[in-house]
Motif scaffolding. Sequence first.
Motif, mmCIF file in Angstrom:
data_model
loop_
_atom_site.group_PDB
_atom_site.id
_atom_site.type_symbol
_atom_site.label_atom_id
_atom_site.label_comp_id
_atom_site.label_asym_id
_atom_site.label_seq_id
_atom_site.Cartn_x
_atom_site.Cartn_y
_atom_site.Cartn_z
ATOM 1 N N LEU A 8 13.854 -22.820 46.931
ATOM 2 C CA LEU A 8 14.610 -22.982 45.515
ATOM 3 C C LEU A 8 13.882 -21.515 45.174
ATOM 4 O O LEU A 8 14.266 -20.776 44.389
ATOM 5 C CB LEU A 8 14.286 -24.039 44.910
ATOM 6 C CG LEU A 8 15.467 -23.672 43.478
ATOM 7 C CD1 LEU A 8 16.761 -23.347 43.420
ATOM 8 C CD2 LEU A 8 15.349 -24.893 42.992
ATOM 9 N N SER A 23 18.250 -22.987 40.060
ATOM 10 C CA SER A 23 18.809 -25.445 40.739
ATOM 11 C C SER A 23 19.940 -25.503 39.545
ATOM 12 O O SER A 23 20.812 -26.101 39.851
ATOM 13 C CB SER A 23 17.509 -26.039 39.439
ATOM 14 O OG SER A 23 18.167 -27.073 39.898
ATOM 15 N N LEU A 26 23.077 -24.037 41.088
ATOM 16 C CA LEU A 26 23.622 -24.178 42.532
ATOM 17 C C LEU A 26 23.648 -25.586 42.440
ATOM 18 O O LEU A 26 24.127 -26.350 43.959
ATOM 19 C CB LEU A 26 22.486 -24.242 43.855
ATOM 20 C CG LEU A 26 21.587 -22.822 44.025
ATOM 21 C CD1 LEU A 26 20.310 -23.160 44.728
ATOM 22 C CD2 LEU A 26 22.797 -22.387 44.920
ATOM 23 N N ASN A 27 23.704 -26.480 40.917
ATOM 24 C CA ASN A 27 24.181 -27.721 40.657
ATOM 25 C C ASN A 27 25.954 -28.040 39.988
ATOM 26 O O ASN A 27 25.804 -27.243 38.848
ATOM 27 C CB ASN A 27 23.242 -28.432 40.487
ATOM 28 C CG ASN A 27 23.930 -30.086 40.120
ATOM 29 O OD1 ASN A 27 24.345 -30.514 39.477
ATOM 30 N ND2 ASN A 27 22.475 -30.623 39.061
ATOM 31 N N ARG A 31 26.467 -26.211 36.982
ATOM 32 C CA ARG A 31 26.750 -25.392 36.856
ATOM 33 C C ARG A 31 27.106 -24.481 35.608
ATOM 34 O O ARG A 31 27.225 -22.906 35.581
ATOM 35 C CB ARG A 31 27.806 -24.512 37.845
ATOM 36 C CG ARG A 31 28.051 -22.974 38.451
ATOM 37 C CD ARG A 31 29.163 -23.192 39.807
ATOM 38 N NE ARG A 31 27.563 -23.844 40.805
ATOM 39 C CZ ARG A 31 28.552 -24.268 42.016
ATOM 40 N NH1 ARG A 31 29.538 -24.378 42.824
ATOM 41 N NH2 ARG A 31 27.512 -24.952 42.639
ATOM 42 N N THR A 43 23.529 -18.010 43.547
ATOM 43 C CA THR A 43 24.407 -18.823 45.369
ATOM 44 C C THR A 43 25.035 -18.123 46.435
ATOM 45 O O THR A 43 24.778 -17.380 47.276
ATOM 46 C CB THR A 43 26.958 -19.131 44.763
ATOM 47 O OG1 THR A 43 26.846 -18.001 43.824
ATOM 48 C CG2 THR A 43 26.684 -20.050 44.254
ATOM 49 N N ALA A 46 21.510 -17.462 47.612
ATOM 50 C CA ALA A 46 21.192 -18.748 48.885
ATOM 51 C C ALA A 46 21.760 -19.003 49.835
ATOM 52 O O ALA A 46 21.442 -19.449 50.988
ATOM 53 C CB ALA A 46 21.769 -20.509 47.816
ATOM 54 N N PRO A 53 19.856 -27.449 49.859
ATOM 55 C CA PRO A 53 18.604 -28.089 48.931
ATOM 56 C C PRO A 53 18.614 -29.339 49.302
ATOM 57 O O PRO A 53 19.097 -29.806 50.540
ATOM 58 C CB PRO A 53 19.752 -28.571 48.083
ATOM 59 C CG PRO A 53 21.225 -27.688 48.105
ATOM 60 C CD PRO A 53 21.500 -26.856 49.582
#
Length: 352
Positions: A8, A23, A26-27, A31, A43, A46, A53
């Motif tokens: 992360l 964090s 990405l949740n 978001r 994103t 990532a 995750p």
Amino acid sequence: MPDRPATLRDVAAAARVHPATASRALNPETRILVSEDTARRVTDAAARLGYRPNPVARSLRTRRSHTVGVLIPDLNNPLFPPIVRGLEDKLAAAGYVALLGNTDADASRERTLFEQMRARHVDGFVLATATLHGQLLADAAAADVPVVLMNRLAPDYSFPSVSVDNEQGARMAVTHLARLGHTRIAHVAGPQEASTGMSRLRGFRDGMATHNLTVDEDLIAYATRYTVEEGARCCRELLARPGAFTAVAAANDMLAVGCYSALDERSLQCPEDISVIGFNDMPFIDRLRPPLTTVRFPHYQLGTEAAQMLLERIGGREGPVKILYLAPELVVRGSTAGRAVNPSVPHRSPAR
């Protein structure tokens, strides 16, 4: 030696944000707390780094497993796949995964699956298997975990639930047959331990009363399960009884398909001899010969609404227990036809 997996912190550094912001971005549940531009940068980073995750670490931080237990009575029933698809799509958008359990309408298997899912610390349950007097609802109440009923109702309305308006749908089926001139209407009732079976029978009786038609108790057969085999058995029983009838309202499409089989065994034609109407409009039911007249409701929406209710409960939203009924719709196809009023015996069309 291969590179280590991206963390992360790596994603946050690549997106030029704090790890806490990465964090949140990405949740799916958090978001909304970051700007669209920031969420896009995170994103994209990532994806570029191949970040995955760690669900175990996430569950330790949030004290949630982000899994939901879903109990289904019979996965062989084509009704359930589109419902489960709606449920899974809604849950996935919120970062949840569904653990699916097929109970085969067996109370022992149902309880075992429920306990196994509890042991895996699911965050909630969606139950499509609950019966009116079974142990499952008592277990669910004692489990202290969010529970939503799908296509089922609790007898005391103590759990949030989403279902079709079963009584209204059954009344619509009877109204359709009555308007075609049928007065001797049989009913293949669903299991009376299921809210669907009980409420559709009640709707059948109400529909008959509305049209001043007599309910002949000998023209009601009770299925123990929603299966083709039970539909055929019940229809054979009706045909063996002394009372004549010209139409059958089945409590679901699987039972109606069973009626087709029983009529075929007796060389009776649908709808020339006996009209048949189902309930659910499950996929491919329009491919039968003749295509089945039935009562439709939005399967996919049923799943999404159940998921939304559960997510609200998991999120701690308080308030009255929500009971949602989806509107039924009559779909007229080739399995129902007009008949003479008050026939003494089922009509047989002349040979062609």
